[in-house]
Design a protein around this motif. Structure first.
Motif, mmCIF file in Angstrom:
data_model
loop_
_atom_site.group_PDB
_atom_site.id
_atom_site.type_symbol
_atom_site.label_atom_id
_atom_site.label_comp_id
_atom_site.label_asym_id
_atom_site.label_seq_id
_atom_site.Cartn_x
_atom_site.Cartn_y
_atom_site.Cartn_z
ATOM 1 N N ARG A 136 39.714 21.565 24.373
ATOM 2 C CA ARG A 136 39.548 21.369 25.816
ATOM 3 C C ARG A 136 38.091 21.396 26.279
ATOM 4 O O ARG A 136 37.800 20.966 27.385
ATOM 5 C CB ARG A 136 40.349 22.423 26.583
ATOM 6 N N GLY A 137 37.204 21.948 25.469
ATOM 7 C CA GLY A 137 35.801 21.992 25.868
ATOM 8 C C GLY A 137 35.376 23.376 26.344
ATOM 9 O O GLY A 137 35.990 24.382 26.009
ATOM 10 N N ALA A 138 34.317 23.403 27.120
ATOM 11 C CA ALA A 138 33.724 24.676 27.546
ATOM 12 C C ALA A 138 34.601 25.378 28.586
ATOM 13 O O ALA A 138 35.227 24.726 29.419
ATOM 14 C CB ALA A 138 32.337 24.434 28.120
ATOM 15 N N PRO A 139 34.648 26.716 28.559
ATOM 16 C CA PRO A 139 35.407 27.476 29.554
ATOM 17 C C PRO A 139 34.636 27.598 30.866
ATOM 18 O O PRO A 139 33.460 27.206 30.947
ATOM 19 C CB PRO A 139 35.556 28.847 28.887
ATOM 20 N N LEU A 140 35.270 28.160 31.860
ATOM 21 C CA LEU A 140 34.555 28.485 33.104
ATOM 22 C C LEU A 140 33.529 29.585 32.852
ATOM 23 O O LEU A 140 32.419 29.558 33.385
ATOM 24 C CB LEU A 140 35.543 28.959 34.177
ATOM 25 N N HIS A 141 33.916 30.551 31.987
ATOM 26 C CA HIS A 141 33.060 31.702 31.739
ATOM 27 C C HIS A 141 33.378 32.267 30.368
ATOM 28 O O HIS A 141 34.544 32.389 29.997
ATOM 29 C CB HIS A 141 33.311 32.783 32.810
ATOM 30 N N CYS A 142 32.356 32.577 29.607
ATOM 31 C CA CYS A 142 32.500 33.258 28.317
ATOM 32 C C CYS A 142 32.089 34.714 28.516
ATOM 33 O O CYS A 142 30.996 34.993 28.995
ATOM 34 C CB CYS A 142 31.623 32.587 27.261
ATOM 35 N N LEU A 143 32.984 35.636 28.141
ATOM 36 C CA LEU A 143 32.754 37.063 28.325
ATOM 37 C C LEU A 143 32.739 37.736 26.959
ATOM 38 O O LEU A 143 33.649 37.531 26.152
ATOM 39 C CB LEU A 143 33.860 37.668 29.192
ATOM 40 N N GLY B 260 36.364 41.379 20.898
ATOM 41 C CA GLY B 260 35.348 41.500 21.944
ATOM 42 C C GLY B 260 34.891 40.184 22.529
ATOM 43 O O GLY B 260 33.748 40.069 22.983
ATOM 44 N N LEU B 261 35.776 39.183 22.554
ATOM 45 C CA LEU B 261 35.423 37.868 23.103
ATOM 46 C C LEU B 261 36.560 37.384 23.978
ATOM 47 O O LEU B 261 37.732 37.456 23.600
ATOM 48 C CB LEU B 261 35.172 36.862 21.979
ATOM 49 N N MET B 262 36.199 36.844 25.140
ATOM 50 C CA MET B 262 37.206 36.395 26.097
ATOM 51 C C MET B 262 36.674 35.186 26.863
ATOM 52 O O MET B 262 35.482 35.111 27.156
ATOM 53 C CB MET B 262 37.506 37.544 27.069
ATOM 54 N N PHE B 263 37.549 34.234 27.150
ATOM 55 C CA PHE B 263 37.209 33.094 27.998
ATOM 56 C C PHE B 263 37.974 33.201 29.314
ATOM 57 O O PHE B 263 39.164 33.543 29.326
ATOM 58 C CB PHE B 263 37.623 31.770 27.349
ATOM 59 N N LEU B 264 37.299 32.878 30.401
ATOM 60 C CA LEU B 264 37.963 32.642 31.680
ATOM 61 C C LEU B 264 38.136 31.136 31.809
ATOM 62 O O LEU B 264 37.158 30.379 31.712
ATOM 63 C CB LEU B 264 37.115 33.175 32.834
#
Length: 262
Positions: free
Chosen positions: A46-53, A97-101
């Protein structure tokens, strides 16, 4: 890369709300992907997320660092935070320890069924829903329609169980399944423990819609009456029936077997 250091940070408060509330996720049209596998799948499909946490401790992980770099290259927002803050967001025990919004897709109202599809009638268990999505994707079925009573497909538990299937199937939620079945241009097959027609005796080498019902009650009676076929999976032993996710997998892959045998 930005950094969050306080629980009072506005972004952090929003994320905490999303992480803990299905209603908040539905209202915002956003959800959180937790873990390397889901984030990698999203980037690839899908490509890049809104936010990488990312947690500060995870930055030393080569897989996480690679994903963070890809997000920064794609100009996505990247934010690091202390492990304690991250762990308060995450619902994965001992996560990496990785999350995408991400934004949850808002698909147009469904039209007439012409390609193989899955119709979920009031399935309650997120693990079952996620497993069915995963099996559908693996069998090449890309259309999924969920009744209003079915578990929210973009919840963390469904996302984890589906293992990335969300990014290769089109998921329609809050669908009036009765209207969809009535207008279908392809056969609709409902699974039922009381059916007399065996799954293996039906021609599945063509597009069909699979109608699967509630874990305890099965497909609602009104929908069952609308189905083109009611089918049963024969089984041995003293077990009354298969779990709905196992039933779905048998159905999907019997269809795939018949298609590939032609």
């Amino acid at each position: 890369m930005k950094t969050i250091t306080s629980r009072d940070n506005p972004l952090y408060k929003d994320l905490k709300h999303l992480a803990g509330s299905s209603q908040a996720r539905r209202k915002a049209g956003q959800t959180l992907l937790d873990g390397v596998h889901l984030c990698q799948s999203y980037l690839q499909l899908r490509g890049a997320p809104l936010h990488c946490l990312v947690s500060e401790g995870a930055l030393a992980n080569p897989e996480v660092a690679e994903i963070v770099m890809q997000c920064e290259t794609a100009r996505a927002h990247v934010t690091a935070m202390p492990d304690a803050l991250y762990n308060a967001l995450s619902q994965v025990e001992h996560g990496v320890g990785l999350m995408f919004l991400i934004a949850t897709p808002a698909l147009a109202a469904p039209g007439v069924l012409t390609a193989s599809a899955v119709l979920l009638d009031n399935l309650q268990d997120p693990g079952n829903v996620g497993s069915i999505l995963r099996s559908a994707a693996a069998a090449g079925i890309t259309q999924v329609y969920c009744s209003g009573g079915t578990a929210f497909c973009w919840s963390p538990k469904v996302l984890r169980a589906a293992m990335g299937a969300h990014f290769v199937v089109d998921i329609h939620e809050n669908v009036d399944l009765a209207d969809l079945v009535k207008a279908s241009a392809i056969p609709v097959l409902a699974t039922s423990g009381y059916a007399t027609q065996r799954l293996y005796d039906v021609d599945l080498a063509r597009p069909v819609a699979w109608l699967l019902g509630h874990e305890g009650q099965g497909v609602a009676h009104d929908l069952l009456a609308l189905a083109t076929h009611q089918v049963v999976i024969p089984h041995m032993g003293q077990i009354e029936s298969l779990n709905v996710a196992a039933c779905a997998a048998v159905c999907f892959f019997e269809q795939l077997r018949q298609i590939q045998s032609k």
